[in-house]
Scaffold this motif. Structure first.
Motif, short mmCIF file in Angstrom:
data_model
loop_
_atom_site.label_atom_id
_atom_site.label_comp_id
_atom_site.label_asym_id
_atom_site.label_seq_id
_atom_site.Cartn_x
_atom_site.Cartn_y
_atom_site.Cartn_z
N GLU A 1 0.82 -1.22 0.00
CA GLU A 1 0.00 0.00 0.00
C GLU A 1 0.85 1.27 0.00
O GLU A 1 0.36 2.36 -0.22
CB GLU A 1 -1.00 0.00 1.16
N LYS A 2 2.16 1.14 0.26
CA LYS A 2 3.02 2.32 0.22
C LYS A 2 3.57 2.47 -1.20
O LYS A 2 4.37 1.65 -1.65
CB LYS A 2 4.20 2.17 1.19
N LYS A 3 3.11 3.48 -1.90
CA LYS A 3 3.57 3.70 -3.27
C LYS A 3 4.86 4.50 -3.23
O LYS A 3 4.89 5.66 -2.84
CB LYS A 3 2.52 4.47 -4.07
N ILE A 4 5.96 3.87 -3.65
CA ILE A 4 7.24 4.58 -3.66
C ILE A 4 7.45 5.15 -5.06
O ILE A 4 7.23 4.46 -6.06
CB ILE A 4 8.39 3.60 -3.34
N ASP A 5 7.85 6.43 -5.14
CA ASP A 5 8.11 6.98 -6.47
C ASP A 5 9.54 7.48 -6.68
O ASP A 5 9.95 7.76 -7.78
CB ASP A 5 7.11 8.11 -6.80
N THR A 6 10.30 7.59 -5.59
CA THR A 6 11.66 8.13 -5.74
C THR A 6 12.65 7.41 -4.83
O THR A 6 12.34 7.13 -3.68
CB THR A 6 11.71 9.63 -5.38
N ILE A 7 13.82 7.14 -5.37
CA ILE A 7 14.92 6.65 -4.55
C ILE A 7 15.88 7.82 -4.35
O ILE A 7 16.31 8.44 -5.32
CB ILE A 7 15.69 5.50 -5.23
N LEU A 8 16.19 8.13 -3.11
CA LEU A 8 17.13 9.20 -2.82
C LEU A 8 18.43 8.59 -2.33
O LEU A 8 18.43 7.73 -1.46
CB LEU A 8 16.59 10.11 -1.72
N ILE A 9 19.53 9.06 -2.91
CA ILE A 9 20.82 8.62 -2.39
C ILE A 9 21.41 9.79 -1.62
O ILE A 9 21.51 10.91 -2.12
CB ILE A 9 21.77 8.19 -3.54
N ASN A 10 21.78 9.49 -0.39
CA ASN A 10 22.22 10.52 0.53
C ASN A 10 23.73 10.74 0.41
O ASN A 10 24.52 10.01 1.00
CB ASN A 10 21.84 10.08 1.94
N GLY A 11 24.09 11.74 -0.35
CA GLY A 11 25.51 12.06 -0.50
C GLY A 11 25.87 13.32 0.24
O GLY A 11 26.85 13.98 -0.07
#
Ligand code: SF4
Ligand code: SF4
Lengths: 345, 444
Positions: B155-165
């Motif tokens: 039910e959690k729609k993920i739309d973005t992957i963030l890479i923490n730099g």
């Protein structure tokens, strides 16, 4: 000691472990300090100190020095009596001393600042727990006390030229000089102001701005006070919110109360508004820590100042307004607690 | 996406001190003769040892495992003989079971380690399985198992992957060096995560004090339409997950929630690189880049260190301590790092840095009374009131602290850092959090 660590015999390793300091993060601190902040305030007040001596003569300097010395003396003595560490090296007593003197007329007798600092430091500051715990601004509380006890000394203002022995402040002129019933006022302070004010003329706005007009020694030079205030804002010692909200709302309220627009600049530039808004209302201990609270606090003080000036018995309303708002700080803080990040709406 | 003003409200400017190591190439550390590999170095269930004293092990061989979903296997970082399995202190402050392995110096690789084939040939399920088997956990601190993060409920729609730099902690440069030296791996790792989670947008946020990293990543991702590199203002704690999401996507993770609640999954640089290696080479997470730095160590370096290597060995390889005795030794940076009792503790998957502070630097500054300047409120990135939280915590009034949202504190330390009176703000709030959680657990 490079290779010693790895090859160290057991005993030395134990010694290293005993030497390591273990504590909770963060492990570094900014170079901000209480002393630095207080020093910045003193630096900011310095132009106005010099200005006060220039405009009011050597007596101003005498009062300022006595006031500083007695503030520091009382702080040290009372801390000694209470068996607390002596903290005059945090410079806060110096600021209280300067501000007390700034609220005196140049003609005040030498013992007046001593009375003021004794009250400010012993009663208002130290009885309530010292630095950071005073819920009222010590210098303003002292001013109010002095005004009640020695009204004549506190409201006999001298002009900036040595030949003028007594003069009316622009606020007194506006309040009493132009109204027929000025002398009917009940208090001694207003009677003094009123008799001086009768027939006097308002100084030019330029003179008001640079400080060439009667008033308490530290409050008259708007220019020099603003220079110091700019320094404090740039150094992030004070937040612009309180003074801006304060002055803005004084202005708005004066208009609402129907003060003629030609007098409004006089209201802003004379009396203790600028000194109060930038240097007294921003006192950390007696103003809110919340961001919105600071705006509310400033607005409250502004509205009260305008009301006291226009409708009250005194020509000046800054000190009482700030003192009244000081009392409301806990309430303001409760009502203006920041909304935390990601608060579920 | 917000494009301008990539910063958040609150936070502090901290001198970054990265100059000590930011231009030093990553080098391999010397092989340890003995490693102590913790069986519980992640968030979740501890592993059970699957080897015993006397066993021969190879590099990359599984030595600890758990049946629980929220857990991650641990692998041997050397080839050699298992000496014993003992309880010992690890740098998180916990005492856990560790597998002690004596290295034979040969570094014989385990047969199971082989490339997995191209990204096109692998399904999301296979990718997640590879990441799980490789024992990959968040390498920025909390050590949350990566495969769990990448398997959000439907039910959690993920739309973005963030890479923490962002790498906003002062002194640390491990992530910085990886971005400069191995940008292709970072981009590949991001593509793996995007495919595994089923998302077609990836963003790498980097603080602008690392222009070389931004350039390298831009270069490496120039053919990737779905990946953007976003420069971030330098401010601590820019790299805090929730700050990063707010800054880049303009979404606030609700209080008590997770990034997935606002459609984002965040991974740090080291983790992303480990994921890339797991897929490309089949390599499990048994070594990582560690920045050894600080005024208290002779030659600060960025080293690839095997998990389980004692701090002592690595400090020695950096020339040992500077003149005088060290004052404090931290795992991590100075803002959130954990201070160590001993240098016998082993490196774990979450060890991004070892910071040696001199005695002078470690000296606690004298406390003064709170002057109510309000600066702690101004800098709190969660908009809390540290002064009041701390007052209640010190008085033992934990209910009041809870009402003021003590549990939302991310323990970034910005408040304590900024306080002119040097009040122990986060230190006491942490105490309150512990008490509140303990009480909740009791009543539940
Ligand atoms: S920053 Fe320190 S001195 Fe200022 S209000 Fe917060 S606790 Fe008090
Ligand atoms: S209260 Fe917590 S979140 Fe806020 S500044 Fe302090 S440590 Fe950071």
């Amino acid at each position: 000691m490079d290779s010693r660590v790895a090859s160290a015999p057991r005993a030395e390793e134990v010694a290293l472990e005993n030497m390591l300091l273990v504590s909770s993060s963060p492990h570094i601190r900014s170079n901000e300090s209480v002393q630095r902040i207080m020093l910045d305030v003193i630096i900011a007040l310095t132009p106005a100190i010099i200005g006060s001596v220039y405009f009011f003569g050597i007596n101003a300097l005498k009062l300022i020095l006595i006031s500083i010395a007695s503030s520091m003396f009382f702080e040290a003595i009372i801390q000694k009596l209470f068996g607390k560490p002596i903290t005059i090296d945090d410079f806060s007593a110096i600021i209280t001393g300067i501000l007390i003197a700034f609220n005196l007329p140049a003609s005040a007798p030498w013992w007046l600042p001593i009375m003021g600092s004794a009250f400010a430091i012993i009663v208002v500051k130290q009885f309530f727990g010292g630095l950071g715990s005073n819920f009222m601004n010590p210098a303003l509380a002292a001013r109010a006390m002095l005004l009640t006890s020695w009204p004549i000394h506190m409201s006999t203002f001298t002009g900036t030229r040595p030949d003028v022995m007594s003069a009316a402040t622009p606020l007194a002129i506006m309040k009493f000089g132009m109204s027929a019933d000025g002398t009917a006022s009940a208090t001694v302070e207003s009677a003094t102001s009123a008799s001086q004010a009768a027939g006097a003329e308002l100084p030019t706005l330029w003179n008001l701005f640079i400080g060439n007009n009667p008033g308490a020694i530290g409050e008259t030079s708007i220019l020099l006070l603003l220079i110091g205030a700019a320094y404090l804002i740039i150094r992030q010692v004070i937040d612009w919110k309180i003074p801006v909200a304060y002055i803005g709302s004084t202005l708005a309220m004066l208009m609402i109360l129907g003060v003629e627009s030609q007098f409004i600049p006089y209201h802003i530039l004379s009396g203790g508004l600028i000194l109060g808004a930038f240097y007294m209302a921003t006192d950390y201990a007696s103003s809110p820590v919340t961001s919105k609270g600071r705006i509310v606090f400033g607005i409250g003080a502004g509205i009260l100042t305008a009301i006291i000036r226009v409708n009250g018995g005194y020509p000046e309303g800054v000190s009482y307004s700030i003192l009244l708002m000081n009392i409301t700080v806990p309430l303001i803080e409760k009502l203006t607690a920041p909304k935390k990040f990601g608060e579920v709406k | 996406m917000k494009l301008k003003d990539l910063t958040f409200r609150g936070g502090v400017a901290v001198s970054d001190n990265k100059g000590l190591t930011k231009d030093l190439l990553i080098e391999p550390a010397e092989d340890p003769s003995m490693v102590m590999i913790a069986l519980h170095q992640h968030t979740g269930a501890p592993c059970e040892a699957v080897v015993q004293a006397g066993d021969e092990v190879k590099v990359g061989q599984v030595i600890g495992q758990s049946q629980a979903f929220v857990s991650a296997p641990v692998h041997s970082s050397v080839s050699g003989t298992v000496k014993e399995i003992v309880s010992m202190a690890i740098p998180t402050g916990l005492t856990v079971e560790c597998v002690v392995i004596e290295s034979d110096g040969k570094n014989t690789m385990d047969e199971s380690i082989k490339p997995n084939g191209g990204l096109e040939d692998l399904s999301p399920e296979e990718l997640i399985e590879i990441i799980k088997e490789a024992g990959i956990t968040g390498m920025g601190g909390a050590g949350f198992p990566a495969h769990v993060k990448f398997s959000p409920p439907a039910e959690k729609k993920i739309d973005t992957i963030l890479i923490n730099g962002a790498e906003c902690e002062p002194y640390l440069t491990a992530d910085h060096r990886l971005m400069v030296e191995e940008p292709d791996k970072i981009v590949f790792g991001l593509k793996v995560i995007m495919k595994a989670v089923g998302v077609d947008k990836g963003v790498i946020g980097v603080e602008v004090n690392k222009p070389d990293a931004i350039k390298a990543l831009k270069e490496a991702s120039r053919d990737e339409e779905n990946i953007s590199i976003v420069p971030l203002k330098v401010k601590y704690p820019q790299g805090d997950e929730k700050r990063l999401i707010d800054v880049i996507l303009g979404r606030q993770v609700p209080s008590g929630g997770l990034p997935m609640d606002v459609g984002a999954v965040v991974s740090n640089i080291s983790t992303t690189r480990a994921i890339a290696e797991a897929v490309m080479d089949g390599k499990p997470l048994y070594e990582r880049v560690v920045t050894i730095t600080g005024q208290g160590v002779k030659n600060p370096r960025n080293l690839v260190v095997k998990v389980g290597t004692p701090f002592k060995d690595i400090i020695e390889q950096c020339g040992g301590f500077n003149e005088g005795s060290p004052g404090k030794i931290l795992m991590g940076g100075p803002m959130m790092g954990i201070s160590q009792y001993s240098i016998d503790v082993p490196v774990i998957k979450g060890t991004g840095g070892i910071l040696v502070m001199t005695e002078e630097e470690a000296k606690p500054e004298p406390l003064q009374p709170c002057i109510r300047c309000g600066k702690c409120l101004e800098v709190c990135p969660v908009y809390l009131q540290p002064i009041y939280l701390s007052n209640y915590a010190l008085k033992g009034d934990f209910d009041k602290a809870e009402a003021l949202h003590a549990l939302d504190c991310v323990e970034c330390g910005a408040c304590s850092y900024q306080c002119p009176s040097k009040r122990p703000l986060v230190e006491s709030i942490r105490l309150a959090k512990r008490e509140i959680i303990a009480k909740r657990n009791k009543t539940n």
